[in-house]
Design a protein around this motif. Structure first.
Motif, mmCIF file in Angstrom:
data_model
loop_
_atom_site.group_PDB
_atom_site.id
_atom_site.type_symbol
_atom_site.label_atom_id
_atom_site.label_comp_id
_atom_site.label_asym_id
_atom_site.label_seq_id
_atom_site.Cartn_x
_atom_site.Cartn_y
_atom_site.Cartn_z
ATOM 1 N N GLN A 1 0.701 -1.170 0.031
ATOM 2 C CA GLN A 1 0.016 0.034 -0.100
ATOM 3 C C GLN A 1 0.779 1.216 -0.018
ATOM 4 O O GLN A 1 0.477 2.181 -0.404
ATOM 5 C CB GLN A 1 -0.929 0.129 1.214
ATOM 6 C CG GLN A 1 -2.067 -1.027 1.317
ATOM 7 C CD GLN A 1 -2.928 -0.801 0.058
ATOM 8 O OE1 GLN A 1 -3.449 0.449 -0.115
ATOM 9 N NE2 GLN A 1 -3.179 -1.893 -0.712
ATOM 10 N N SER A 2 2.063 1.232 0.597
ATOM 11 C CA SER A 2 2.723 2.311 0.642
ATOM 12 C C SER A 2 3.723 2.709 -0.757
ATOM 13 O O SER A 2 4.132 3.667 -0.836
ATOM 14 C CB SER A 2 3.714 2.200 1.721
ATOM 15 O OG SER A 2 3.086 2.329 3.189
ATOM 16 N N ALA B 1 7.820 6.298 -5.615
ATOM 17 C CA ALA B 1 8.225 7.038 -4.211
ATOM 18 C C ALA B 1 7.406 8.262 -4.289
ATOM 19 O O ALA B 1 7.741 9.234 -5.029
ATOM 20 C CB ALA B 1 9.680 7.241 -4.276
ATOM 21 N N ASP B 2 6.583 8.457 -3.249
ATOM 22 C CA ASP B 2 5.549 9.578 -3.058
ATOM 23 C C ASP B 2 5.711 9.847 -1.486
ATOM 24 O O ASP B 2 6.428 9.439 -0.791
ATOM 25 C CB ASP B 2 4.520 9.448 -3.728
ATOM 26 C CG ASP B 2 3.625 8.197 -3.160
ATOM 27 O OD1 ASP B 2 3.861 7.783 -2.208
ATOM 28 O OD2 ASP B 2 2.331 8.162 -3.798
ATOM 29 N N ALA C 1 0.299 12.694 9.208
ATOM 30 C CA ALA C 1 0.317 14.110 9.163
ATOM 31 C C ALA C 1 1.417 14.419 8.232
ATOM 32 O O ALA C 1 1.318 15.270 7.432
ATOM 33 C CB ALA C 1 0.651 14.690 10.540
ATOM 34 N N THR C 2 2.373 13.461 8.240
ATOM 35 C CA THR C 2 3.642 13.769 7.495
ATOM 36 C C THR C 2 3.033 13.614 5.845
ATOM 37 O O THR C 2 3.321 14.536 4.961
ATOM 38 C CB THR C 2 4.676 12.762 7.554
ATOM 39 O OG1 THR C 2 5.050 13.201 9.015
ATOM 40 C CG2 THR C 2 6.014 13.223 6.818
ATOM 41 N N SER C 3 2.299 12.591 5.605
ATOM 42 C CA SER C 3 1.873 12.073 4.411
ATOM 43 C C SER C 3 0.963 13.291 3.817
ATOM 44 O O SER C 3 1.242 13.475 2.722
ATOM 45 C CB SER C 3 1.074 10.700 4.322
ATOM 46 O OG SER C 3 2.101 9.773 4.587
ATOM 47 N N ALA C 4 -0.028 13.737 4.794
ATOM 48 C CA ALA C 4 -0.922 14.888 4.142
ATOM 49 C C ALA C 4 -0.340 16.006 3.894
ATOM 50 O O ALA C 4 -0.620 16.600 2.936
ATOM 51 C CB ALA C 4 -2.084 14.834 5.432
ATOM 52 N N ALA C 5 0.792 16.363 4.687
ATOM 53 C CA ALA C 5 1.288 17.669 4.427
ATOM 54 C C ALA C 5 2.058 17.569 3.053
ATOM 55 O O ALA C 5 2.017 18.791 2.511
ATOM 56 C CB ALA C 5 2.299 18.072 5.560
ATOM 57 N N LEU C 6 3.005 16.577 2.972
ATOM 58 C CA LEU C 6 3.523 16.432 1.645
ATOM 59 C C LEU C 6 2.755 16.278 0.239
ATOM 60 O O LEU C 6 2.993 16.672 -0.611
ATOM 61 C CB LEU C 6 4.483 15.251 1.860
ATOM 62 C CG LEU C 6 5.864 15.300 2.634
ATOM 63 C CD1 LEU C 6 6.563 14.145 2.673
ATOM 64 C CD2 LEU C 6 6.330 16.605 2.117
#
Length: 107
Positions: free
Chosen positions: A59-60, A69-70, A98-103
């Motif tokens: 999933q990642s 790579a995202d 939060a990190t994933s959403a911010a990026l």
């Protein structure tokens, strides 16, 4: 007029469901002596970890059967760092999200 009673897809779904149900029933008939074997206990404790790790990896790091790579990779990295720092589980999940959403929103 052609009548197709069972589509191949539904046949596969029903067949897979029956197979899973039979495996579950067979699992209840395994003798307790076999399940108390130390080797089996060790394997049974590692299977959920392996399955969850595989799910997180797929999933990642994949999209449409390609490795990508995202922002999700950064989220997993932050989660690993939080786990190394022995953060509580909610902190691990929230910091990764939060990190994933911010990026994602910076893109």
């Amino acid at each position: 007029m052609e009548i197709n009673l069972i589509e191949p897809f539904w046949l596969a779904v029903i067949g897979t469901s029956l197979f899973a149900f039979l495996l579950k029933i067979l699992g209840h008939s395994v003798p307790k002596k076999w399940l108390s074997n130390p080797r089996i206990l060790k394997i049974n404790s590692l299977i959920p970890i392996a399955l969850l790790s595989a799910l997180v990896a797929v999933q990642s790091f994949t999209q449409d059967s390609r490795i990508v790579a995202d922002q999700r990779m950064a989220g997993v990295g932050v989660a690993v760092l939080a786990l190394i720092l022995r953060a509580p589980f909610p902190v691990v999940v929230l910091s990764a999200a939060a990190t994933s959403a911010a990026l994602f929103h910076l893109n």
